[in-house]
Design an enzyme around this catalytic site. Sequence first.
Site, PDB file in Angstrom:
ATOM      1  N   ASP A  69      36.834  44.935  35.274  1.00 32.56           N
ATOM      2  CA  ASP A  69      38.227  44.594  35.538  1.00 32.56           C
ATOM      3  C   ASP A  69      39.164  45.250  34.530  1.00 32.56           C
ATOM      4  OD1 ASP A  69      40.515  43.377  36.467  1.00 32.56           O
ATOM      5  OD2 ASP A  69      40.094  41.442  35.537  1.00 32.56           O
ATOM      6  N   ASP A 275      44.079  48.504  38.577  1.00 37.59           N
ATOM      7  CA  ASP A 275      43.232  47.327  38.393  1.00 37.59           C
ATOM      8  C   ASP A 275      41.959  47.418  39.231  1.00 37.59           C
ATOM      9  OD1 ASP A 275      42.181  44.829  37.989  1.00 37.59           O
ATOM     10  OD2 ASP A 275      43.863  43.724  38.841  1.00 37.59           O
TER      11      ASP A 275
END
Length: 386
Positions: A69, A275
């Site tokens: 992430d 992201d």
Amino acid sequence: MLVVLVHLLFYSCVLSKVYKLQLTHKAKHIHQHKHHKRQNSASLINAQDFDFYVNVTVGNGQVFSLIVDTGSSDMFVRGPGCVSNSGDNSCECDNMLPNPTACVLNTFDSSLSNLSQTAYVQYGSANVNFNIFSGPVLFDGFQITNFPFGSAYQISGLGNSGDGILGLGFNSISRVAWATGKDASIFDALGLTGRQQIFGTYLSNFDFQHFVNDVVGGEITIGGIDNTKFTGPITYVPLISESYWKFNISTLTFSFGGSQPLYLGSSGGGNAISDTGTGQIYLDNSLADRVNSFLGGVYSNVYGSYVVDCKWQNSKIPMIFTLYGVKYSLSSSSYIIPYNGVCLSGISRNGADGHTAFSNFGQVWGRSYYTIYDKFNGRIGFAKAV
């Protein structure tokens, strides 16, 4: 976030040794949550284009599959006694992971130290509370000897995908770093300096027609980039700050099938983040509605996305995004997501109130464009993925 397994592969052109960490594919459900001198690559696990995982060994042989992430900065694993809200399975072990894992941290491991600190992290509508431990963290031969991480005792809204999260953002937004004063980013913990403060992500597309487990789904290269994973030039945009991997999109426009350009630059206040932990491209609601009107998309609260006709998957009509005069093309196989008998758009709404602090360029973008996170030069780069 979307769900996909990947391999973390430590790749090197400056060292003789190549460190590889293998990840695999798995099917999963949709959710949104919504860092010495060496270069390393790690393969990623692709879990049906929804999350990318890397296997990480903590302490004395405890193996966890963690969501990779870039939209957060802390590492946590599921801890003992973890609780969730009623009807929430976020603390349950993920039995769809292809390889056996520890699932829950053994906090009595003699190699781990309890730092007697707690932290809270919010991932979009999800949240995690954890106790902070420190100890050896191993990426298939590449080890950080004393890395601070969380042992989660409360998780809500994440679902039971994987065993936790590996954040690759900056120390400035790390709750672990704030609580302990220790380096919680991979960059800083590895002591990467100068031009080696860089990593590249390659997120492969999922083969829905030939799905099998244990298939490499992508790669992260830390300390450099892997030139075999992209073609053509790299285009860079400057970072706004060392927090999220955030950049300005004030010039962003969208077109589809020869349509007149639609201005998107006001979305997210004119800013966006890159992201890997989020599946789709998220825009302010009104702009997401207008983009999906080209596909006849109908927003579904059940899926948290737009349901579209599956005919678009093979339409070969690209979505064209233009940023600072550079055209970026997303193919129909990238922006249409087959899921449980329906097809979903890769562009979705970002905020419950219609607006958000920033837009989000998730895996739908990252599967089309190799992404370079360059801390040293304060920029983020995109190149057409192979």
